[in-house]
Design a protein around this motif. Structure first.
Motif, PDB file in Angstrom:
ATOM      1  N   THR A   1     -37.201 -18.709 -35.302  1.00  0.00           N
ATOM      2  CA  THR A   1     -36.396 -19.911 -35.070  1.00  0.00           C
ATOM      3  C   THR A   1     -37.089 -20.795 -34.037  1.00  0.00           C
ATOM      4  O   THR A   1     -37.365 -20.350 -32.920  1.00  0.00           O
ATOM      5  CB  THR A   1     -34.991 -19.546 -34.573  1.00  0.00           C
ATOM      6  OG1 THR A   1     -34.353 -18.707 -35.547  1.00  0.00           O
ATOM      7  CG2 THR A   1     -34.140 -20.790 -34.356  1.00  0.00           C
ATOM      8  N   ILE A   2     -37.389 -22.021 -34.423  1.00  0.00           N
ATOM      9  CA  ILE A   2     -38.030 -22.985 -33.520  1.00  0.00           C
ATOM     10  C   ILE A   2     -37.072 -24.157 -33.315  1.00  0.00           C
ATOM     11  O   ILE A   2     -36.699 -24.839 -34.276  1.00  0.00           O
ATOM     12  CB  ILE A   2     -39.368 -23.486 -34.095  1.00  0.00           C
ATOM     13  CG1 ILE A   2     -40.333 -22.314 -34.310  1.00  0.00           C
ATOM     14  CG2 ILE A   2     -39.987 -24.530 -33.157  1.00  0.00           C
ATOM     15  CD1 ILE A   2     -41.643 -22.715 -34.978  1.00  0.00           C
TER      16      ILE A   2
ATOM     17  N   SER B   1     -33.060 -30.506 -35.845  1.00  0.00           N
ATOM     18  CA  SER B   1     -33.958 -30.126 -34.749  1.00  0.00           C
ATOM     19  C   SER B   1     -34.373 -28.656 -34.762  1.00  0.00           C
ATOM     20  O   SER B   1     -35.209 -28.245 -33.958  1.00  0.00           O
ATOM     21  CB  SER B   1     -33.295 -30.435 -33.401  1.00  0.00           C
ATOM     22  OG  SER B   1     -32.083 -29.715 -33.278  1.00  0.00           O
ATOM     23  N   THR B   2     -33.807 -27.856 -35.662  1.00  0.00           N
ATOM     24  CA  THR B   2     -34.098 -26.419 -35.680  1.00  0.00           C
ATOM     25  C   THR B   2     -34.775 -26.022 -36.988  1.00  0.00           C
ATOM     26  O   THR B   2     -34.298 -26.358 -38.082  1.00  0.00           O
ATOM     27  CB  THR B   2     -32.811 -25.599 -35.507  1.00  0.00           C
ATOM     28  OG1 THR B   2     -32.221 -25.920 -34.237  1.00  0.00           O
ATOM     29  CG2 THR B   2     -33.111 -24.105 -35.536  1.00  0.00           C
ATOM     30  N   LEU B   3     -35.893 -25.314 -36.859  1.00  0.00           N
ATOM     31  CA  LEU B   3     -36.660 -24.850 -38.016  1.00  0.00           C
ATOM     32  C   LEU B   3     -36.582 -23.335 -38.130  1.00  0.00           C
ATOM     33  O   LEU B   3     -36.601 -22.623 -37.110  1.00  0.00           O
ATOM     34  CB  LEU B   3     -38.122 -25.271 -37.882  1.00  0.00           C
ATOM     35  CG  LEU B   3     -38.424 -26.766 -37.749  1.00  0.00           C
ATOM     36  CD1 LEU B   3     -39.902 -26.969 -37.442  1.00  0.00           C
ATOM     37  CD2 LEU B   3     -38.028 -27.512 -39.012  1.00  0.00           C
ATOM     38  N   LEU B   4     -36.516 -22.845 -39.346  1.00  0.00           N
ATOM     39  CA  LEU B   4     -36.598 -21.412 -39.635  1.00  0.00           C
ATOM     40  C   LEU B   4     -37.915 -21.181 -40.366  1.00  0.00           C
ATOM     41  O   LEU B   4     -38.035 -21.489 -41.549  1.00  0.00           O
ATOM     42  CB  LEU B   4     -35.404 -20.965 -40.484  1.00  0.00           C
ATOM     43  CG  LEU B   4     -34.022 -21.220 -39.874  1.00  0.00           C
ATOM     44  CD1 LEU B   4     -32.923 -20.784 -40.843  1.00  0.00           C
ATOM     45  CD2 LEU B   4     -33.875 -20.500 -38.550  1.00  0.00           C
TER      46      LEU B   4
ATOM     47  N   LYS C   1     -45.998 -19.653 -38.392  1.00  0.00           N
ATOM     48  CA  LYS C   1     -45.516 -20.072 -37.065  1.00  0.00           C
ATOM     49  C   LYS C   1     -46.545 -20.914 -36.317  1.00  0.00           C
ATOM     50  O   LYS C   1     -46.231 -22.003 -35.818  1.00  0.00           O
ATOM     51  CB  LYS C   1     -45.154 -18.827 -36.248  1.00  0.00           C
ATOM     52  CG  LYS C   1     -44.737 -19.100 -34.816  1.00  0.00           C
ATOM     53  CD  LYS C   1     -44.473 -17.793 -34.088  1.00  0.00           C
ATOM     54  CE  LYS C   1     -45.735 -16.962 -33.956  1.00  0.00           C
ATOM     55  NZ  LYS C   1     -45.527 -15.702 -33.196  1.00  0.00           N
ATOM     56  N   LEU C   2     -47.789 -20.454 -36.242  1.00  0.00           N
ATOM     57  CA  LEU C   2     -48.804 -21.159 -35.460  1.00  0.00           C
ATOM     58  C   LEU C   2     -49.112 -22.539 -36.026  1.00  0.00           C
ATOM     59  O   LEU C   2     -49.255 -23.518 -35.280  1.00  0.00           O
ATOM     60  CB  LEU C   2     -50.082 -20.320 -35.385  1.00  0.00           C
ATOM     61  CG  LEU C   2     -50.009 -19.064 -34.503  1.00  0.00           C
ATOM     62  CD1 LEU C   2     -51.339 -18.306 -34.561  1.00  0.00           C
ATOM     63  CD2 LEU C   2     -49.686 -19.434 -33.067  1.00  0.00           C
TER      64      LEU C   2
END
Length: 319
Positions: free
Chosen positions: A233-234, A259-262, A268-269
């Motif tokens: 979760t970002i 605003s939130t990414l899964l 991820k990087l």
């Protein structure tokens, strides 16, 4: 390679038509803390009883410190094992000091040393003020602390703790985990069974998840996260509608969020590189799946497979 302290090979326990534990294989090494998780009736207590030698396996093999725990040869090993049951029970008319001194003597301490050891343990769990008070006057939390002290007698090589933090306040819970960490650093091995998952994961080396007697998963949390393929979760701040309008990132957006990414762990990087280079970014938070989310994933997956199999059998029966 060192021999595991505890080893189960296709071990199981059946009671007439009930399979309480179904062909479990696992090892516990010296100085390792294993978290044991599962709902009521999952087989956790049965597993502990097999390791303690209280019951014998219906099939498979169980070894503790190189011996079958239910054999006569394992008698001397029992002084090196500490156990805290889910529901602790003591002789209510005895004081806390008398209870611990009695158990210390059962574990081989001489009378002169048993009392001194008991006092030290009572101090360790924070109830020296009540050591001369009859146990029948102890609160639930104090009884739990006394139970922990009993399990710690003799600095055991193997500890089996069933719901050890039930009834403990946050301070006592913190002290308990600090003791577990200390025992681990001294080479003791611990099997820790708990329904309270938050706060546990930083104190265990591996997790073991049971359901309906079946072993669903076992491994380090990083391994279980990878196996479960749970997203990272970002959460961002300052990007306004950038994520919504970005074709690469919009597919990762959480439901009803801008605003939130899964994000899959393997991507991820790449996603982070895009985000940190954005000039309007003011904050970013990263959160991997916690123990509770991993636990729920394997339970849900198991239930879906179980339901699918049941439906398949029903369809076959209707043909």
């Amino acid at each position: 390679m060192s021999t595991p302290l505890v080893s189960l090979t296709n071990a199981g326990k059946s009671y007439q038509q009930l399979d309480a534990l179904k062909s479990v294989t696992m090892d516990l090494n010296s100085g390792e803390v294993m978290g044991l998780f599962g709902h009521n009736g999952a087989g956790k207590t049965t597993l502990m009883k097999l390791i303690l030698g209280v019951i014998s396996p219906s099939f498979g093999k169980v070894e503790v410190m190189g011996r079958a725990p239910d054999s006569n040869a394992a008698w001397h090993n029992r002084s090196k094992i500490g156990f805290l049951p889910e529901n602790v029970s003591f002789y209510d008319h005895l004081t806390g000091l008398e209870v611990l001194s009695y158990f210390a003597k059962l574990k081989g301490f001489a009378s002169s040393n048993a009392k001194k050891h008991a006092v030290n343990l009572l101090e360790q769990v924070g109830i020296t003020h009540a050591m001369k008070r009859p146990v029948k006057h102890y609160s639930k939390g104090m009884r739990q602390r006394l139970g922990l002290a009993q399990a710690f007698i003799g600095e055991p090589k193997l500890l089996l703790l069933d719901e050890p933090t039930v009834g403990l306040d946050p301070t006592a819970t913190h002290e308990f985990y600090r003791t577990v960490d200390q025992l681990k650093s001294n080479g003791s091995s611990v099997i820790l069974c708990s329904h309270v998952l938050p706060g546990v994961e930083q104190h265990i080396d591996r997790a073991m998840i049971l359901s309906s007697g079946e072993l669903l998963a076992i491994g380090a949390l990083t391994e279980l996260r990878q196996k479960a393929a749970l997203p990272v979760t970002i959460t961002t701040s300052g990007l306004n509608n950038f994520l919504v309008n970005n074709k690469t990132l919009q597919c990762f957006l959480a439901a009803n969020s801008t605003s939130t990414l899964l994000v899959p762990a393997q991507e991820k990087l790449a996603v982070l590189q895009q985000l940190v280079n954005h000039e309007n970014l003011t904050d970013i938070q990263l959160e991997t799946a916690n123990l509770e989310q991993v636990y729920q994933h394997f339970l849900t997956e198991h239930e879906l497979v179980k339901q699918k199999n049941e439906n398949s059998l029903t369809e076959q029966g209707n043909c």
